[in-house]
Design a protein around this motif. Structure first.
Motif, PDB file in Angstrom:
ATOM      1  N   GLY A 125       0.813  -1.213   0.000  1.00 10.83           N
ATOM      2  CA  GLY A 125       0.000   0.000   0.000  1.00 10.83           C
ATOM      3  C   GLY A 125       0.844   1.259   0.000  1.00 10.83           C
ATOM      4  O   GLY A 125       0.477   2.257  -0.634  1.00 10.83           O
ATOM      5  N   LEU A 126       1.981   1.251   0.690  1.00  9.74           N
ATOM      6  CA  LEU A 126       2.864   2.421   0.709  1.00  9.74           C
ATOM      7  C   LEU A 126       3.471   2.666  -0.661  1.00  9.74           C
ATOM      8  O   LEU A 126       3.620   3.818  -1.096  1.00  9.74           O
ATOM      9  CB  LEU A 126       3.967   2.218   1.749  1.00  9.74           C
ATOM     10  N   VAL A 127       3.813   1.592  -1.383  1.00  8.44           N
ATOM     11  CA  VAL A 127       4.339   1.752  -2.742  1.00  8.44           C
ATOM     12  C   VAL A 127       3.260   2.294  -3.667  1.00  8.44           C
ATOM     13  O   VAL A 127       3.494   3.190  -4.483  1.00  8.44           O
ATOM     14  CB  VAL A 127       4.873   0.400  -3.264  1.00  8.44           C
ATOM     15  N   GLU A 128       2.058   1.777  -3.529  1.00  2.82           N
ATOM     16  CA  GLU A 128       0.937   2.216  -4.367  1.00  2.82           C
ATOM     17  C   GLU A 128       0.602   3.684  -4.131  1.00  2.82           C
ATOM     18  O   GLU A 128       0.117   4.377  -5.024  1.00  2.82           O
ATOM     19  CB  GLU A 128      -0.284   1.339  -4.085  1.00  2.82           C
ATOM     20  N   ALA A 129       0.879   4.202  -2.915  1.00  2.64           N
ATOM     21  CA  ALA A 129       0.517   5.574  -2.564  1.00  2.64           C
ATOM     22  C   ALA A 129       1.299   6.619  -3.351  1.00  2.64           C
ATOM     23  O   ALA A 129       0.898   7.782  -3.407  1.00  2.64           O
ATOM     24  CB  ALA A 129       0.733   5.797  -1.069  1.00  2.64           C
ATOM     25  N   PHE A 130       2.397   6.233  -3.984  1.00  3.06           N
ATOM     26  CA  PHE A 130       3.159   7.199  -4.775  1.00  3.06           C
ATOM     27  C   PHE A 130       2.312   7.799  -5.887  1.00  3.06           C
ATOM     28  O   PHE A 130       2.531   8.939  -6.310  1.00  3.06           O
ATOM     29  CB  PHE A 130       4.398   6.509  -5.379  1.00  3.06           C
ATOM     30  N   LYS A 131       1.348   7.035  -6.398  1.00  3.35           N
ATOM     31  CA  LYS A 131       0.579   7.517  -7.545  1.00  3.35           C
ATOM     32  C   LYS A 131      -0.389   8.651  -7.187  1.00  3.35           C
ATOM     33  O   LYS A 131      -0.995   9.248  -8.078  1.00  3.35           O
ATOM     34  CB  LYS A 131      -0.189   6.365  -8.194  1.00  3.35           C
ATOM     35  N   LEU A 132      -0.544   8.929  -5.897  1.00  4.80           N
ATOM     36  CA  LEU A 132      -1.397  10.052  -5.498  1.00  4.80           C
ATOM     37  C   LEU A 132      -0.749  11.404  -5.774  1.00  4.80           C
ATOM     38  O   LEU A 132      -1.413  12.434  -5.735  1.00  4.80           O
ATOM     39  CB  LEU A 132      -1.756   9.934  -4.012  1.00  4.80           C
ATOM     40  N   GLY A 133       0.571  11.390  -6.022  1.00  2.00           N
ATOM     41  CA  GLY A 133       1.240  12.617  -6.436  1.00  2.00           C
ATOM     42  C   GLY A 133       1.738  13.512  -5.325  1.00  2.00           C
ATOM     43  O   GLY A 133       2.042  14.688  -5.560  1.00  2.00           O
ATOM     44  N   PHE A 134       1.851  12.997  -4.105  1.00  2.00           N
ATOM     45  CA  PHE A 134       2.353  13.798  -2.981  1.00  2.00           C
ATOM     46  C   PHE A 134       3.713  13.301  -2.494  1.00  2.00           C
ATOM     47  O   PHE A 134       4.087  13.529  -1.344  1.00  2.00           O
ATOM     48  CB  PHE A 134       1.353  13.777  -1.824  1.00  2.00           C
ATOM     49  N   GLY A 135       4.446  12.630  -3.350  1.00  2.00           N
ATOM     50  CA  GLY A 135       5.778  12.162  -2.997  1.00  2.00           C
ATOM     51  C   GLY A 135       5.743  10.911  -2.159  1.00  2.00           C
ATOM     52  O   GLY A 135       4.748  10.174  -2.123  1.00  2.00           O
ATOM     53  N   GLU A 136       6.824  10.689  -1.447  1.00  2.00           N
ATOM     54  CA  GLU A 136       6.962   9.473  -0.647  1.00  2.00           C
ATOM     55  C   GLU A 136       6.061   9.537   0.581  1.00  2.00           C
ATOM     56  O   GLU A 136       6.120  10.496   1.355  1.00  2.00           O
ATOM     57  CB  GLU A 136       8.409   9.285  -0.215  1.00  2.00           C
ATOM     58  N   PRO A 137       5.228   8.529   0.788  1.00  2.00           N
ATOM     59  CA  PRO A 137       4.354   8.529   1.966  1.00  2.00           C
ATOM     60  C   PRO A 137       5.139   8.259   3.246  1.00  2.00           C
ATOM     61  O   PRO A 137       6.159   7.570   3.232  1.00  2.00           O
ATOM     62  CB  PRO A 137       3.367   7.402   1.670  1.00  2.00           C
ATOM     63  N   ILE A 138       4.641   8.808   4.339  1.00  2.00           N
ATOM     64  CA  ILE A 138       5.268   8.606   5.648  1.00  2.00           C
ATOM     65  C   ILE A 138       4.623   7.391   6.300  1.00  2.00           C
ATOM     66  O   ILE A 138       3.421   7.392   6.562  1.00  2.00           O
ATOM     67  CB  ILE A 138       5.073   9.840   6.539  1.00  2.00           C
ATOM     68  N   PRO A 139       5.397   6.311   6.535  1.00  2.00           N
ATOM     69  CA  PRO A 139       4.818   5.159   7.233  1.00  2.00           C
ATOM     70  C   PRO A 139       4.565   5.506   8.695  1.00  2.00           C
ATOM     71  O   PRO A 139       5.426   6.044   9.380  1.00  2.00           O
ATOM     72  CB  PRO A 139       5.888   4.072   7.078  1.00  2.00           C
ATOM     73  N   LEU A 140       3.376   5.202   9.166  1.00  2.00           N
ATOM     74  CA  LEU A 140       2.969   5.646  10.500  1.00  2.00           C
ATOM     75  C   LEU A 140       2.076   4.590  11.140  1.00  2.00           C
ATOM     76  O   LEU A 140       1.351   3.865  10.461  1.00  2.00           O
ATOM     77  CB  LEU A 140       2.197   6.970  10.393  1.00  2.00           C
ATOM     78  N   SER A 141       2.139   4.519  12.450  1.00  4.59           N
ATOM     79  CA  SER A 141       1.171   3.746  13.216  1.00  4.59           C
ATOM     80  C   SER A 141       0.666   4.629  14.345  1.00  4.59           C
ATOM     81  O   SER A 141       1.347   4.817  15.358  1.00  4.59           O
ATOM     82  CB  SER A 141       1.787   2.462  13.781  1.00  4.59           C
ATOM     83  N   ALA A 142      -0.517   5.208  14.154  1.00  3.85           N
ATOM     84  CA  ALA A 142      -1.088   6.081  15.183  1.00  3.85           C
ATOM     85  C   ALA A 142      -1.374   5.302  16.456  1.00  3.85           C
ATOM     86  O   ALA A 142      -1.258   5.826  17.559  1.00  3.85           O
ATOM     87  CB  ALA A 142      -2.365   6.742  14.658  1.00  3.85           C
ATOM     88  N   GLU A 143      -1.737   4.053  16.324  1.00  4.02           N
ATOM     89  CA  GLU A 143      -2.064   3.220  17.471  1.00  4.02           C
ATOM     90  C   GLU A 143      -0.846   2.950  18.341  1.00  4.02           C
ATOM     91  O   GLU A 143      -0.915   2.957  19.571  1.00  4.02           O
ATOM     92  CB  GLU A 143      -2.665   1.893  16.995  1.00  4.02           C
ATOM     93  N   HIS A 144       0.324   2.739  17.697  1.00  3.12           N
ATOM     94  CA  HIS A 144       1.528   2.364  18.439  1.00  3.12           C
ATOM     95  C   HIS A 144       2.550   3.499  18.548  1.00  3.12           C
ATOM     96  O   HIS A 144       3.607   3.326  19.152  1.00  3.12           O
ATOM     97  CB  HIS A 144       2.193   1.149  17.782  1.00  3.12           C
TER      98      HIS A 144
END
Length: 483
Positions: free
Chosen positions: A129-148
């Motif tokens: 999913g993080l690799v796929e997120a590049f196509k949204l056009g906002f650069g590299e996504p920040i991997p995050l876990s709000a829960e942890h």
């Protein structure tokens, strides 16, 4: 210098969980059910040494049909306009869905500083999913876990940079303003420096901010009133009952004073509250009463003083908060004089523990009598902060005992020694007696009602504690002085 950070995204990606993580408290309702958050909520966020304003928003729905989802979308778009930094959150495990792509188009048009956040990235299932997120056009996504709490260091860098930019812009504006200012010679005299360093200590500060919670049954018009007061569609309203879920704090200025208005979810009878989400919302409303100073109980003028209204008023009294009763939808009442007389009689009869509580009729839809509501709020606040000197109290107590002595119990007369005020907010008094356990409740009510009348403490809760004690120490001091 602070900045505003908005957390946006489609429903159920974890926005409120991150909001709670950054605020440091669980103040936003969180559940696995999509669409829990409906209003935009704000608080002070913190990451390490950085503090900033953080906005939680409703899940974005691509609808424009005037429905509840449409109104929620409008609230999210208002948050986007306010924000300096936008955290665009997606579910990294689910990947990019069509609604994410549609929302990305909206954010690109906004022209804001947008950062893509891939939440729920604590496991290897999120990598695709993080690799796929590049196509949204906002650069590299920040991997995050709000829960942890994973990935907060990247958010720290984003917010820190935004604060630096904001401070640089502010400094540049200040320099520009100085360049445009004419030179003026000012003679500093002694009287200009008078009062420097002096501090006034007041028991009650009428310029301090005031926390006001607005509570009531569902669909009583609480959100409509707040929107009318602040002059904008700050919280969601509509014909549907139970729209509000989170308790939303809305700062507002009235006559130079900051009023922290808190919109709360409608509170139904406990037997009718069965869904988990409604239980969470009601719990949040009850906590708002505990943190408030003045509580406005909203009644529906067409069905006033139902059992649940009385239960809420009793709860406010037990929590020791100042109470104002606001009868909304007054514009729908035809015979207003008869209805008002009936309301006042019912209030005195049904709420004897809050004798003299202010009752204001108004219309949240038209804004009628909002000024009277604020006058009542300030008046009850003063009563709630009332302080009576020990000397005045004991002169009053002597007169009350002479007019109506306490009854004899088991053939022995009760002796009331003296009284003093222990604290304010609400006014609380200690009465020292020879046999405190024997003083009847009826006589205690007689004293409480006398306190209300003699010292103008109408409508606010009064606490009276009866303790055992010897002679009045103030009488002893008088004897020593005379001798």
């Amino acid at each position: 210098m602070t900045v505003t950070v908005a957390i946006v995204g489609r429903p159920n990606v974890g926005k409120s969980t991150l909001f709670n993580r950054l605020v440091g408290r669980k103040i936003a309702l969180v559940d696995d059910t999509p669409g829990v958050t409906r209003d935009r909520r704000e608080a002070e966020g913190r990451i390490a040494d950085l503090t900033f304003r953080i906005l939680d928003t409703a899940g974005y729905e691509d609808v424009t049909d005037g429905s509840l989802e449409d109104r929620m979308r409008q609230q999210t778009e208002l948050a986007i306009k306010e924000a300096d930094v936008i955290l665009f959150m997606i579910d990294a495990r689910a990947g990019v869905v069509p609604l994410d792509q549609r929302f990305a188009q909206v954010l690109r048009k906004a022209g804001k500083d947008v950062h893509l956040v891939g939440n729920k990235a604590e496991s290897s299932a999120a990598e695709a999913g993080l690799v796929e997120a590049f196509k949204l056009g906002f650069g590299e996504p920040i991997p995050l876990s709000a829960e942890h709490g994973l990935g907060l260091s990247e958010l720290y860098s984003i917010v820190s940079k935004a604060i630096d930019v904001a401070e640089a812009n502010k400094e540049a504006e200040a320099i520009a303003d100085l360049d445009e200012m004419p030179e003026v010679d000012v003679d500093i005299t002694e009287d200009m420096l008078e009062g420097e360093g002096e501090e006034a200590t007041l028991r009650w500060n009428p310029r301090r901010y005031l926390n006001v919670a607005i509570v009531g049954r569902p669909n009583a018009g609480k959100s409509t009133l707040i929107n009318r007061m602040v002059g904008e569609e700050r919280v969601l309203v509509g014909p549907e009952a139970g729209i509000t879920r989170d308790s939303i704090l809305v700062p507002w200025e009235w006559e130079g004073r900051t009023i922290n208005l808190v919109d709360t979810a409608g509170i139904r009878r406990r037997s009718r509250v069965t869904e988990k989400l409604e239980k969470l919302a009601v719990g949040d409303s009850l906590r708002s009463i505990q943190y408030a100073e003045v509580v406005v109980l909203m009644l529906d003028a067409t069905i006033p003083f139902e059992k649940q209204d009385l239960a809420l008023a009793d709860l406010v009294e037990r929590e020791g908060r100042a109470l104002v009763i606001a009868v909304n939808k007054w514009d729908l009442v035809e015979d207003k004089n008869t209805a008002l007389a009936s309301l006042k009689e019912a209030c005195e009869r049904l709420l004897p523990q809050l004798r003299g509580v202010p009752l204001v009729t108004l219309s949240g839809l038209t804004g009628r009598n909002i000024d009277k509501l604020m006058d009542a709020i300030f008046k009850i606040e003063r009563s709630w902060n009332s302080h009576v000197s020990t000397a005045r109290l004991n002169r009053w107590l002597t007169g009350m005992v002479e007019s109506h002595p306490p009854p004899a119990v088991s053939g022995r007369r009760l002796k009331l020694r003296y009284m003093t005020q222990a604290k304010t907010r609400p006014p609380s008094f200690i009465l020292f007696a020879s046999r405190p356990e024997a003083l009847p409740m009826a006589y205690q009510r007689y004293l409480v009602n006398g306190l209300r009348e003699a010292f103008d403490i109408q409508g606010t809760p009064i606490r009276l504690w009866v303790r055992s004690g010897g002679d009045n120490p103030y009488n002893d001091k008088t004897k020593r002085k005379i001798g």
